[in-house]
Each structure stands twice: as structure tokens, then as C-alpha cells.
Scaffold this active site. Structure first.
Site, PDB file in Angstrom:
ATOM      1  N   GLY A   1       0.852  -1.209   0.000  1.00 15.40           N
ATOM      2  CA  GLY A   1       0.000   0.000   0.000  1.00 15.40           C
ATOM      3  C   GLY A   1       0.872   1.237   0.000  1.00 15.40           C
ATOM      4  CB  ALA A   2       4.286   1.492  -1.266  1.00 14.36           C
TER       5      ALA A   2
ATOM      6  CB  THR B   1      -1.955   7.195  -2.023  1.00 16.25           C
ATOM      7  OG1 THR B   1      -2.667   6.014  -1.644  1.00 16.25           O
ATOM      8  CG2 THR B   1      -1.977   7.307  -3.541  1.00 16.25           C
TER       9      THR B   1
ATOM     10  CD  GLU C   1      -2.396   3.813  -6.986  1.00 14.99           C
ATOM     11  OE1 GLU C   1      -3.242   4.408  -7.683  1.00 14.99           O
ATOM     12  OE2 GLU C   1      -2.417   3.823  -5.741  1.00 14.99           O
TER      13      GLU C   1
ATOM     14  CG  ASP D   1      -5.775  -8.098  -5.540  1.00 17.27           C
ATOM     15  OD1 ASP D   1      -5.602  -7.512  -4.438  1.00 17.27           O
ATOM     16  OD2 ASP D   1      -6.702  -8.901  -5.741  1.00 17.27           O
ATOM     17  CB  ALA D   2      -1.512  -6.241  -1.940  1.00 19.32           C
TER      18      ALA D   2
ATOM     19  CB  ALA E   1      -7.141   2.140   2.443  1.00 23.36           C
TER      20      ALA E   1
ATOM     21  CE1 TYR F   1     -12.498   4.797  10.023  1.00 24.69           C
ATOM     22  CE2 TYR F   1     -11.934   3.760  12.120  1.00 24.69           C
ATOM     23  CZ  TYR F   1     -11.645   4.018  10.788  1.00 24.69           C
ATOM     24  OH  TYR F   1     -10.525   3.467  10.235  1.00 24.69           O
TER      25      TYR F   1
ATOM     26  CB  THR G   1      -6.134   9.381   2.593  1.00 26.00           C
ATOM     27  OG1 THR G   1      -7.121   8.593   3.241  1.00 26.00           O
ATOM     28  CG2 THR G   1      -5.037   9.754   3.587  1.00 26.00           C
TER      29      THR G   1
HETATM   30  P1  NAI Z   1      -4.890   5.376   0.769  1.00 21.46           P
HETATM   31  O1  NAI Z   1      -6.133   5.167   0.004  1.00 21.46           O
HETATM   32  O2  NAI Z   1      -4.181   6.667   0.636  1.00 21.46           O
HETATM   33  O3  NAI Z   1      -3.813   4.226   0.408  1.00 21.46           O
HETATM   34  C1  NAI Z   1      -4.179   2.929   0.113  1.00 21.46           C
HETATM   35  C2  NAI Z   1      -3.028   2.175  -0.518  1.00 21.46           C
HETATM   36  O4  NAI Z   1      -3.433   0.813  -0.709  1.00 21.46           O
HETATM   37  C3  NAI Z   1      -2.600   2.676  -1.899  1.00 21.46           C
HETATM   38  O5  NAI Z   1      -1.200   2.539  -2.023  1.00 21.46           O
HETATM   39  C4  NAI Z   1      -3.297   1.709  -2.850  1.00 21.46           C
HETATM   40  O6  NAI Z   1      -2.649   1.549  -4.111  1.00 21.46           O
HETATM   41  C5  NAI Z   1      -3.174   0.437  -2.045  1.00 21.46           C
HETATM   42  N1  NAI Z   1      -4.137  -0.602  -2.419  1.00 21.46           N
HETATM   43  C6  NAI Z   1      -5.485  -0.596  -2.324  1.00 21.46           C
HETATM   44  N2  NAI Z   1      -5.996  -1.777  -2.727  1.00 21.46           N
HETATM   45  C7  NAI Z   1      -4.946  -2.551  -3.073  1.00 21.46           C
HETATM   46  C8  NAI Z   1      -4.812  -3.883  -3.552  1.00 21.46           C
HETATM   47  N3  NAI Z   1      -5.859  -4.663  -3.753  1.00 21.46           N
HETATM   48  N4  NAI Z   1      -3.570  -4.323  -3.818  1.00 21.46           N
HETATM   49  C9  NAI Z   1      -2.462  -3.557  -3.642  1.00 21.46           C
HETATM   50  N5  NAI Z   1      -2.542  -2.307  -3.158  1.00 21.46           N
HETATM   51  C10 NAI Z   1      -3.762  -1.809  -2.887  1.00 21.46           C
HETATM   52  O7  NAI Z   1      -5.258   5.067   2.270  1.00 21.46           O
HETATM   53  P2  NAI Z   1      -4.706   5.556   3.694  1.00 21.46           P
HETATM   54  O8  NAI Z   1      -5.658   6.532   4.245  1.00 21.46           O
HETATM   55  O9  NAI Z   1      -3.264   5.873   3.648  1.00 21.46           O
HETATM   56  O10 NAI Z   1      -4.927   4.218   4.533  1.00 21.46           O
HETATM   57  C11 NAI Z   1      -3.903   3.308   4.859  1.00 21.46           C
HETATM   58  C12 NAI Z   1      -4.211   2.699   6.203  1.00 21.46           C
HETATM   59  O11 NAI Z   1      -4.191   3.725   7.198  1.00 21.46           O
HETATM   60  C13 NAI Z   1      -5.602   2.041   6.272  1.00 21.46           C
HETATM   61  O12 NAI Z   1      -5.519   0.882   7.069  1.00 21.46           O
HETATM   62  C14 NAI Z   1      -6.419   3.097   6.990  1.00 21.46           C
HETATM   63  O13 NAI Z   1      -7.527   2.551   7.665  1.00 21.46           O
HETATM   64  C15 NAI Z   1      -5.387   3.622   7.963  1.00 21.46           C
HETATM   65  N6  NAI Z   1      -5.693   4.923   8.568  1.00 21.46           N
HETATM   66  C16 NAI Z   1      -6.157   5.968   7.815  1.00 21.46           C
HETATM   67  C17 NAI Z   1      -6.484   7.175   8.425  1.00 21.46           C
HETATM   68  C18 NAI Z   1      -6.985   8.333   7.640  1.00 21.46           C
HETATM   69  O14 NAI Z   1      -7.530   9.272   8.226  1.00 21.46           O
HETATM   70  N7  NAI Z   1      -6.800   8.376   6.349  1.00 21.46           N
HETATM   71  C19 NAI Z   1      -6.342   7.362   9.892  1.00 21.46           C
HETATM   72  C20 NAI Z   1      -5.754   6.227  10.569  1.00 21.46           C
HETATM   73  C21 NAI Z   1      -5.487   5.046   9.913  1.00 21.46           C
HETATM   74 NA    NA Z   2      -1.409   4.071   2.169  1.00 23.72          NA
END
Ligand code: NAI
Ligand code: NA
Length: 396
Positions: free
Chosen positions: A47-48, A50, A74, A110-111, A139, A234, A274
Site C-alpha cells: 500500500g505504498a 498514497t 494503481e 492486487d496485494a 485501504a 467508524y 486521503t
Molecule cells: P490510501 O487510500 O491513501 O492508500 C491505500 C493504498 O493501498 C494505496 O497505495 C493503494 O494503491 C493500495 N491498495 C489498495 N488496494 C490494493 C490492492 N488490492 N492491492 C495492492 N494495493 C492496494 O489510504 P490511507 O488513508 O493511507 O490508509 C492506509 C491505512 O491507514 C488504512 O488501514 C487506513 O484505515 C489507515 N488509517 C487511515 C487514516 C486516515 O484518516 N486516512 C487514519 C488512521 C489510519
Molecule cells: Na497508504
């Protein structure tokens, strides 16, 4: 072509390659300004591309001089059609890392699948031998289960009863009431399958079985708690059940990997704009009030400030990792500070369309949202012709 933001609902259909590159450069500059962190040297980030995952990759590379492998899902560009922002972010990250003499390769797919896990293992074996840190930052709204082939969909719903509260359409600033029907048991189960800890533990087992996890390696996944006003949708809703599962999975992974002394942790992070969080009802209104207050108190952080502090002050602080009574790392401490939360609760009561731009940081929210797609950065000429066909070097 000239690339402009094209909004549809909670997403933007376009992304700006140079703006995304500027975003990455700004994050790198921030990490460098904070000095070196004595941390991991070979890092896998799932998930690297964004959000918190990208910030984790940047902090690893430019804070710890770590080699990184990034996995993400992506869309690459096509002629006349931009890639998704995570694609351009990753292209820019690889360029910057390579120029700095830091190893960086990426895997797009797909991870959740066995294939991508195997591809990642093969790449680690070939180039790095082993990794000493695995960041799990996926995510996703859907997960195809690798053994059953069933496509599970996560939902963002309350549990038990209908939840009614305020929300904002952050594009228009319109504050309204939203009512969300409670989830069925199926919804809860599916959300846990998608956003819970199962896939994380499959990753860690696969990596260990393949011998690509170093002794004393560490793995970290991200969670969220948040305030009372968002609790129903949430932390006590379907996504909260998934986070409960993720958090308990940390202990299971630590047990599973005892023989190599690999420790799994969950870090509870701050609410941030995000792509993932913009789609959750009620949260954008909370974030716009929170930003206003935290900025006024000088406590505001974005993803990169959060993760840099997580690395420097929590996981690689040269001492034991401080944990809460549930064994979690807390980097949401400033968000959850009493004076901050009291003020949010106070403003929440009076928030309405007419006063939100004043009492909340709607402008900051919108700007952060545009930034996610590479728009609104200083130093980028958005009127200029731009090449959308930017590639991630290690992939194409
Ligand atoms: P994001 O949407 O910015 O990043 C998601 C990442 O997952 C991206 O790199 C995307 O390419 C990758 N991804 C999604 N589906 C995929 C798949 N099937 N295979 C491979 N890669 C895949 O999300 P964000 O907000 O950075 O979330 C990351 C974690 O942080 C999540 O667990 C979220 O619940 C947690 N988090 C988020 C907060 C927020 O306010 N945004 C607060 C606290 C925790
Ligand atoms: Na992320």
C-alpha cells in the site's frame, strides 16, 4: 496535454504527474529536514503509493536510507488519459530514490492475491535477500479472497441502529443530516474480511515461509480510533470491527513469528484527508473542524509528519516502543488531546453550512484533497502542456 482536476463525487478522475512529483519532493524535503533515523534498512511497504503507505516509504528511504519495495494497485496512464495519483507518486519516488543512490522497486497489482505475494517474495530474494520492516497500509473497498475466489465488499455502516448525524459535502461546503441504516451481519463479516487482519497475517506467513523475513524484523499496520461523534460510523461501526480484528491480528502474528522474534504492531494514526477517508460519511466534517483547531494550536500534521514522528519517536526511538493499555502504538495523541477534542465537540454542535468556512478549515480540506491528485502545488505550472505517459521505471 493540459491536465485539470475533474471531480466526480469523492474522487477526482484526473491526476497531475508533475504535481504528484512535487508532493513527493515536498515529503522527501520534510523527512530530510528532520535528520536521520536509525531504523530499518530493507523495507517492504504494502500500500505504498498514497497516504500513510507512501509516507512510510519516503520516511524509510530518506530518513533511514532504506532500500524499499513498494506494492500497490494503481492504474497506469494511457494516451490522453492520466494514471491514478499513486502511479505518478511512485514514478516520482523511484526517480528521487535512484538519484539519491537508494534502491527502490515497485510491484503493481492486487496485494490480496497469491500471485503478487509470490512476485514480491521473488523480488526480495533476488535483490534484498530479506526485509527487516514490513509496513501494511492497504485501504481497499474490495478483496478477492485468494482461496475461495469470493469478492468481498466492505461497507461503512453503523451496527445495531440507524445513525443520524451531520456531514459535509466538502466540494460545496453544504452541511446536512445524513442517516445511515445499520449493517447486516453479512456487511460486518465482509468488512472484516476486506479491512481486517487476515491478509496481513497471510503476507507475514508467506514472507516467513519463504525465508525473506530477517530475524528481529518488525511489521506495522495502521488503525484509527477517533472521537465520539464519529464512533457510530467508524470505531463502533463495520470498519471498527475490521480494525478490532486488525489489532488482535498483531498479537497473533507476533506469536506466529516468535521463532524469528518478529514483532507485529498496530499504530493508531491521526485522521487525515486521503482517498480512503474522504469516502466515509461524517468524517470530512470532523476533519475540517479538527484541522482548524490543530492548526491554531500548532499541532497539525499530515501523513508525512505523522509517519516521520512514528519512526523517530516511537518505533526507532532507541528505547522500548511505548504502547497503550491495548498494546497499540499511539501517534494520534495530539488529535486525541483533551483540549482539542473538547473544542471539536463544541464546534460540532453549531456547525452548519453558513459558518463552516469560518469555524472549520474547509479550505484546508479542499486543498489537501486536491493535493492528493497532484493539484494545487506551488511551483507547478498547471497551464503548461504535460506528458501524462510518465512510467514507473522498475515496472515498465
Ligand atoms: P490510501 O487510500 O491513501 O492508500 C491505500 C493504498 O493501498 C494505496 O497505495 C493503494 O494503491 C493500495 N491498495 C489498495 N488496494 C490494493 C490492492 N488490492 N492491492 C495492492 N494495493 C492496494 O489510504 P490511507 O488513508 O493511507 O490508509 C492506509 C491505512 O491507514 C488504512 O488501514 C487506513 O484505515 C489507515 N488509517 C487511515 C487514516 C486516515 O484518516 N486516512 C487514519 C488512521 C489510519
Ligand atoms: Na497508504
Amino acid at each position: 496535454m493540459i491536465i485539470e482536476p475533474r471531480m466526480r463525487g469523492f474522487i477526482c478522475l484526473t491526476a497531475h504527474p508533475e504535481g504528484c512529483a512535487q508532493n513527493v519532493k515536498n515529503q522527501i524535503a520534510y523527512v530530510k529536514s528532520k535528520g536521520k533515523v536509525d531504523g530499518a534498512k530493507k523495507v517492504l511497504v504494502v500500500g505504498a503509493s498514497t497516504g500513510f503507505g507512501l509516507a512510510s516509504r519516503i520516511t524509510s528511504a530518506f530518513g533511514c536510507d532504506a532500500a524499499t519495495i513498494g506494492v500497490f494497485f494503481e492504474k497506469e496512464p494511457a494516451a490522453g488519459k492520466t494514471a491514478t495519483p499513486g502511479w505518478y507518486n511512485s514514478a516520482a519516488f523511484e526517480n528521487e530514490a535512484t538519484q539519491a543512490g537508494i534502491y527502490a522497486k515497485s510491484i503493481n497489482g492486487d496485494a490480496f492475491s497469491n500471485e503478487i505475494k509470490q512476485q514480491t517474495i521473488d523480488l526480495i530474494k533476488k535483490d534484498l535477500g530479506q526485509v527487516d520492516l514490513v509496513i501494511y497500509s492497504l485501504a481497499s473497498p474490495v478483496r478477492m479472497h485468494p482461496t475461495t475466489g469470493v469478492l468481498h465488499r466492505s461497507v461503512l455502516k453503523p451496527i445495531g441502529s440507524t445513525f443520524t448525524n451531520k456531514t459535509v459535502d466538502f466540494h460545496t461546503g453544504n452541511v446536512s443530516q445524513v442517516s445511515i441504516e445499520p449493517a447486516h451481519q453479512d456487511d460486518i463479516d465482509n468488512t472484516v474480511v476486506v479491512m481486517g487482519g487476515e491478509d496481513w497475517s497471510i503476507w507475514m506467513k508467506a514472507l516467513n515461509d519463504a525465508g525473506v523475513l530477517a530475524n528481529d524484523a518488525m511489521t506495522i499496520a495502521y488503525s484509527y480510533i477517533g472521537p465520539e461523534v464519529t464512533e457510530a460510523v467508524y470505531r463502533k461501526g463495520t470498519i471498527g470491527r475490521a480494525k478490532d480484528h486488525l489489532e488482535s491480528t498483531a498479537f497473533e502474528i507476533t506469536k506466529q513469528l516468535e521463532s524469528i522474534n518478529c514483532k507485529a504492531y498496530v499504530s493508531v494514526n491521526k485522521a487525515l484527508v486521503t482517498q480512503a477517508s474522504s469516502a466515509i460519511p461524517v468524517i470530512p466534517l470532523y476533519i475540517s473542524l479538527l484541522y482548524k483547531i490543530m492548526k491554531a494550536k500548532g499541532l497539525h500534521e499530515g501523513c508525512i509528519e505523522q509517519i516521520q514522528r512514528l519512526f523517530e519517536k516511537r518505533i526507532y526511538n532507541g528505547n522500548d516502543i511505548p504502547l497503550d493499555d491495548k498494546g497499540r502504538i499511539r501517534i494520534d495523541d495530539w488529535e486525541m488531546q483533551e483540549d482539542v477534542q473538547e473544542k471539536v465537540a463544541e464546534l460540532w454542535k453549531i456547525a452548519e453550512t453558513e459558518n463552516l468556512s469560518e469555524i472549520g478549515d474547509l479550505a484546508g480540506y479542499k486543498n489537501d484533497f486536491l493535493n492528493l491528485f497532484g493539484f494545487g502545488f506551488e511551483g507547478v505550472d498547471y497551464d503548461a502542456d504535460t506528458n501524462e505517459m510518465v512510467m514507473v521505471k522498475s515496472i515498465n
